[in-house]
Structures are given as structure tokens and as C-alpha cells.
Write a protein that holds these residues in place. Sequence first.
Motif, PDB file in Angstrom:
ATOM      1  N   PHE A  42      13.277 -13.789   6.609  1.00  0.00           N
ATOM      2  CA  PHE A  42      11.877 -13.391   6.416  1.00  0.00           C
ATOM      3  C   PHE A  42      11.046 -13.500   7.694  1.00  0.00           C
ATOM      4  O   PHE A  42      10.126 -12.702   7.894  1.00  0.00           O
ATOM      5  CB  PHE A  42      11.248 -14.183   5.271  1.00  0.00           C
ATOM      6  CG  PHE A  42      11.807 -13.778   3.933  1.00  0.00           C
ATOM      7  CD1 PHE A  42      11.672 -12.483   3.466  1.00  0.00           C
ATOM      8  CD2 PHE A  42      12.499 -14.690   3.154  1.00  0.00           C
ATOM      9  CE1 PHE A  42      12.204 -12.089   2.245  1.00  0.00           C
ATOM     10  CE2 PHE A  42      13.033 -14.315   1.924  1.00  0.00           C
ATOM     11  CZ  PHE A  42      12.883 -13.012   1.475  1.00  0.00           C
ATOM     12  N   TRP A  95       4.887  -7.216   7.368  1.00  0.00           N
ATOM     13  CA  TRP A  95       5.519  -7.353   6.051  1.00  0.00           C
ATOM     14  C   TRP A  95       5.744  -8.844   5.846  1.00  0.00           C
ATOM     15  O   TRP A  95       6.595  -9.453   6.512  1.00  0.00           O
ATOM     16  CB  TRP A  95       6.834  -6.601   5.998  1.00  0.00           C
ATOM     17  CG  TRP A  95       6.678  -5.113   6.055  1.00  0.00           C
ATOM     18  CD1 TRP A  95       5.507  -4.393   6.135  1.00  0.00           C
ATOM     19  CD2 TRP A  95       7.721  -4.147   6.040  1.00  0.00           C
ATOM     20  NE1 TRP A  95       5.774  -3.051   6.168  1.00  0.00           N
ATOM     21  CE2 TRP A  95       7.130  -2.870   6.105  1.00  0.00           C
ATOM     22  CE3 TRP A  95       9.092  -4.244   5.974  1.00  0.00           C
ATOM     23  CZ2 TRP A  95       7.874  -1.705   6.114  1.00  0.00           C
ATOM     24  CZ3 TRP A  95       9.843  -3.070   5.976  1.00  0.00           C
ATOM     25  CH2 TRP A  95       9.233  -1.817   6.037  1.00  0.00           C
ATOM     26  N   GLU A  97       6.651 -11.659   3.248  1.00  0.00           N
ATOM     27  CA  GLU A  97       7.146 -12.130   1.957  1.00  0.00           C
ATOM     28  C   GLU A  97       7.088 -13.656   1.964  1.00  0.00           C
ATOM     29  O   GLU A  97       7.779 -14.311   2.742  1.00  0.00           O
ATOM     30  CB  GLU A  97       8.571 -11.648   1.688  1.00  0.00           C
ATOM     31  CG  GLU A  97       9.012 -11.986   0.297  1.00  0.00           C
ATOM     32  CD  GLU A  97      10.109 -11.073  -0.234  1.00  0.00           C
ATOM     33  OE1 GLU A  97      10.857 -11.522  -1.099  1.00  0.00           O
ATOM     34  OE2 GLU A  97      10.202  -9.904   0.208  1.00  0.00           O
ATOM     35  N   ARG A  98       6.244 -14.179   1.098  1.00  0.00           N
ATOM     36  CA  ARG A  98       6.017 -15.622   1.012  1.00  0.00           C
ATOM     37  C   ARG A  98       6.847 -16.183  -0.128  1.00  0.00           C
ATOM     38  O   ARG A  98       6.646 -15.802  -1.279  1.00  0.00           O
ATOM     39  CB  ARG A  98       4.527 -15.899   0.782  1.00  0.00           C
ATOM     40  CG  ARG A  98       3.666 -15.309   1.885  1.00  0.00           C
ATOM     41  CD  ARG A  98       2.203 -15.395   1.558  1.00  0.00           C
ATOM     42  NE  ARG A  98       1.428 -14.628   2.530  1.00  0.00           N
ATOM     43  CZ  ARG A  98       0.118 -14.487   2.473  1.00  0.00           C
ATOM     44  NH1 ARG A  98      -0.576 -15.047   1.489  1.00  0.00           N
ATOM     45  NH2 ARG A  98      -0.508 -13.780   3.398  1.00  0.00           N
ATOM     46  N   TYR A 117       8.508 -15.234  -5.118  1.00  0.00           N
ATOM     47  CA  TYR A 117       7.859 -14.708  -3.910  1.00  0.00           C
ATOM     48  C   TYR A 117       6.622 -13.900  -4.252  1.00  0.00           C
ATOM     49  O   TYR A 117       6.439 -13.443  -5.375  1.00  0.00           O
ATOM     50  CB  TYR A 117       8.835 -13.845  -3.102  1.00  0.00           C
ATOM     51  CG  TYR A 117       9.096 -12.483  -3.702  1.00  0.00           C
ATOM     52  CD1 TYR A 117       8.285 -11.393  -3.380  1.00  0.00           C
ATOM     53  CD2 TYR A 117      10.141 -12.269  -4.589  1.00  0.00           C
ATOM     54  CE1 TYR A 117       8.512 -10.134  -3.935  1.00  0.00           C
ATOM     55  CE2 TYR A 117      10.378 -11.032  -5.137  1.00  0.00           C
ATOM     56  CZ  TYR A 117       9.557  -9.962  -4.813  1.00  0.00           C
ATOM     57  OH  TYR A 117       9.773  -8.727  -5.371  1.00  0.00           O
ATOM     58  N   GLU A 118       5.794 -13.730  -3.225  1.00  0.00           N
ATOM     59  CA  GLU A 118       4.690 -12.768  -3.233  1.00  0.00           C
ATOM     60  C   GLU A 118       4.806 -11.987  -1.936  1.00  0.00           C
ATOM     61  O   GLU A 118       4.993 -12.566  -0.867  1.00  0.00           O
ATOM     62  CB  GLU A 118       3.342 -13.487  -3.312  1.00  0.00           C
ATOM     63  CG  GLU A 118       3.118 -14.177  -4.635  1.00  0.00           C
ATOM     64  CD  GLU A 118       1.768 -14.876  -4.696  1.00  0.00           C
ATOM     65  OE1 GLU A 118       1.112 -15.056  -3.642  1.00  0.00           O
ATOM     66  OE2 GLU A 118       1.377 -15.268  -5.799  1.00  0.00           O
ATOM     67  N   PHE A 119       4.710 -10.662  -2.031  1.00  0.00           N
ATOM     68  CA  PHE A 119       4.853  -9.802  -0.860  1.00  0.00           C
ATOM     69  C   PHE A 119       3.501  -9.213  -0.497  1.00  0.00           C
ATOM     70  O   PHE A 119       2.786  -8.683  -1.356  1.00  0.00           O
ATOM     71  CB  PHE A 119       5.860  -8.677  -1.141  1.00  0.00           C
ATOM     72  CG  PHE A 119       6.123  -7.816   0.060  1.00  0.00           C
ATOM     73  CD1 PHE A 119       7.050  -8.210   1.012  1.00  0.00           C
ATOM     74  CD2 PHE A 119       5.452  -6.629   0.241  1.00  0.00           C
ATOM     75  CE1 PHE A 119       7.298  -7.422   2.130  1.00  0.00           C
ATOM     76  CE2 PHE A 119       5.684  -5.825   1.347  1.00  0.00           C
ATOM     77  CZ  PHE A 119       6.615  -6.231   2.292  1.00  0.00           C
ATOM     78  N   CYS A 128       5.143  -9.048  -6.528  1.00  0.00           N
ATOM     79  CA  CYS A 128       5.734 -10.382  -6.602  1.00  0.00           C
ATOM     80  C   CYS A 128       7.008 -10.316  -7.436  1.00  0.00           C
ATOM     81  O   CYS A 128       7.343  -9.265  -7.979  1.00  0.00           O
ATOM     82  CB  CYS A 128       4.752 -11.378  -7.224  1.00  0.00           C
ATOM     83  SG  CYS A 128       4.383 -11.004  -8.959  1.00  0.00           S
ATOM     84  N   ASN A 131      13.593 -13.697  -6.054  1.00  0.00           N
ATOM     85  CA  ASN A 131      14.797 -13.334  -5.319  1.00  0.00           C
ATOM     86  C   ASN A 131      15.923 -14.248  -5.778  1.00  0.00           C
ATOM     87  O   ASN A 131      15.708 -15.448  -5.973  1.00  0.00           O
ATOM     88  CB  ASN A 131      14.640 -13.575  -3.812  1.00  0.00           C
ATOM     89  CG  ASN A 131      13.565 -12.741  -3.169  1.00  0.00           C
ATOM     90  OD1 ASN A 131      13.499 -11.551  -3.378  1.00  0.00           O
ATOM     91  ND2 ASN A 131      12.730 -13.378  -2.372  1.00  0.00           N
ATOM     92  N   ASP A 149      16.537  -8.809  -6.621  1.00  0.00           N
ATOM     93  CA  ASP A 149      15.172  -9.278  -6.865  1.00  0.00           C
ATOM     94  C   ASP A 149      14.519  -8.516  -8.004  1.00  0.00           C
ATOM     95  O   ASP A 149      14.978  -7.444  -8.394  1.00  0.00           O
ATOM     96  CB  ASP A 149      14.316  -9.149  -5.598  1.00  0.00           C
ATOM     97  CG  ASP A 149      14.120  -7.710  -5.154  1.00  0.00           C
ATOM     98  OD1 ASP A 149      13.396  -6.962  -5.833  1.00  0.00           O
ATOM     99  OD2 ASP A 149      14.689  -7.320  -4.118  1.00  0.00           O
ATOM    100  N   ARG A 151      10.599  -7.119  -9.256  1.00  0.00           N
ATOM    101  CA  ARG A 151       9.335  -6.694  -8.628  1.00  0.00           C
ATOM    102  C   ARG A 151       8.339  -6.351  -9.689  1.00  0.00           C
ATOM    103  O   ARG A 151       8.640  -5.614 -10.635  1.00  0.00           O
ATOM    104  CB  ARG A 151       9.554  -5.484  -7.714  1.00  0.00           C
ATOM    105  CG  ARG A 151      10.439  -5.787  -6.556  1.00  0.00           C
ATOM    106  CD  ARG A 151      10.642  -4.586  -5.665  1.00  0.00           C
ATOM    107  NE  ARG A 151      11.694  -4.897  -4.701  1.00  0.00           N
ATOM    108  CZ  ARG A 151      12.199  -4.038  -3.846  1.00  0.00           C
ATOM    109  NH1 ARG A 151      11.759  -2.807  -3.829  1.00  0.00           N
ATOM    110  NH2 ARG A 151      13.141  -4.410  -3.017  1.00  0.00           N
TER     111      ARG A 151
END
Length: 157
Positions: A42, A95, A97-98, A117-119, A128, A131, A149, A151
Motif C-alpha cells: 500500500f 490512491w 487505501e487505509r 479498509y477504506e479507499f 470500503c 481484504n 476483496d 467493495r
Amino acid sequence: MKLLLLLLLPLLAPTFAARAQTTTPPPSTETAAVQATIRAFFDGMRRADSAAVGATLAPGAIFHTITNGPGPPAVHPESPAAFLRAVGTPHQEVWDERIRFEQVLIDANLASVWTPYEFYRGTTFSHCGYNSFQLVKLAAGWRIAHVIDTRRKDKCK
């Protein structure tokens, strides 16, 4: 009997206090190495560095996403090569992704990692989900062999 109990109580108190104090142990060396591989993936994506992202992947890595569009949920393969091209293609927004590491399971040279995650594209929320990473430990270290993942745009944690 009461006298015996009163004499023993000071000796037992530290045992009870020690049991009451629990701490989370630090991650094992292997857990930390697995997490470092995913963080490198990431971090490379945030820097738009496809070579850094590619270095985290095992040969023959597989990407999937589960979509919940109109109709029933479906599993879609994604091309790692196309993903790497997209990461390396200049784009205005970072980009980002957290992720959070919820679970890391390791047995020998196999690791399974679960990350919500949150993107974000720049500072704008995109989607979000979760993953699921499967990693293998090769001669060069831990590498990502499979990512799948979910979404969605709502019901994010």
C-alpha cells in the motif's frame, strides 16, 4: 484458621494482581514481517510506484474482487499486470487505501491476513470493504500470492 489465612493473604495478593494485569504481547517476528509486506504494497500504491508494489507479489499472484452490483454477488478476476500499470500511470490524486490488521494467521510458509479498509482518491472517500490476503514465504521473504476483496460505498466501519 483465620490467622493462617491472614498470614497467607499478603503472599497470595501479588499473584492475583499479576493475573489481573494483562498486556497484549508484541507481534511475532513473522507476523511483523507479513504485515510489513502488506504495508509495502500500500505504501507503493500511495507513491504510484508500481515496481515497489510488484516487489511484494509472489510469481503468479492472483487478484479477485467480489462485486455486489445489480444482480447476485459475483467474483471477478483482476489482472495483477493491469493493476501494476494503473498504479504506475500518473494520476493527480494519491490512491490511499487505509487498512487495519484484524487477523494474521501463520503456519509455516503460509499466512492469511484479514484487513478492513477504506479507499480514498486524494481526500475523497471512494469505497470500503475487507481484504483477504494469502501470503507465502519464499527465499526473498513474504510475498502476496492472492488478494480477494469486497467493495461497497456504505456500511463501512
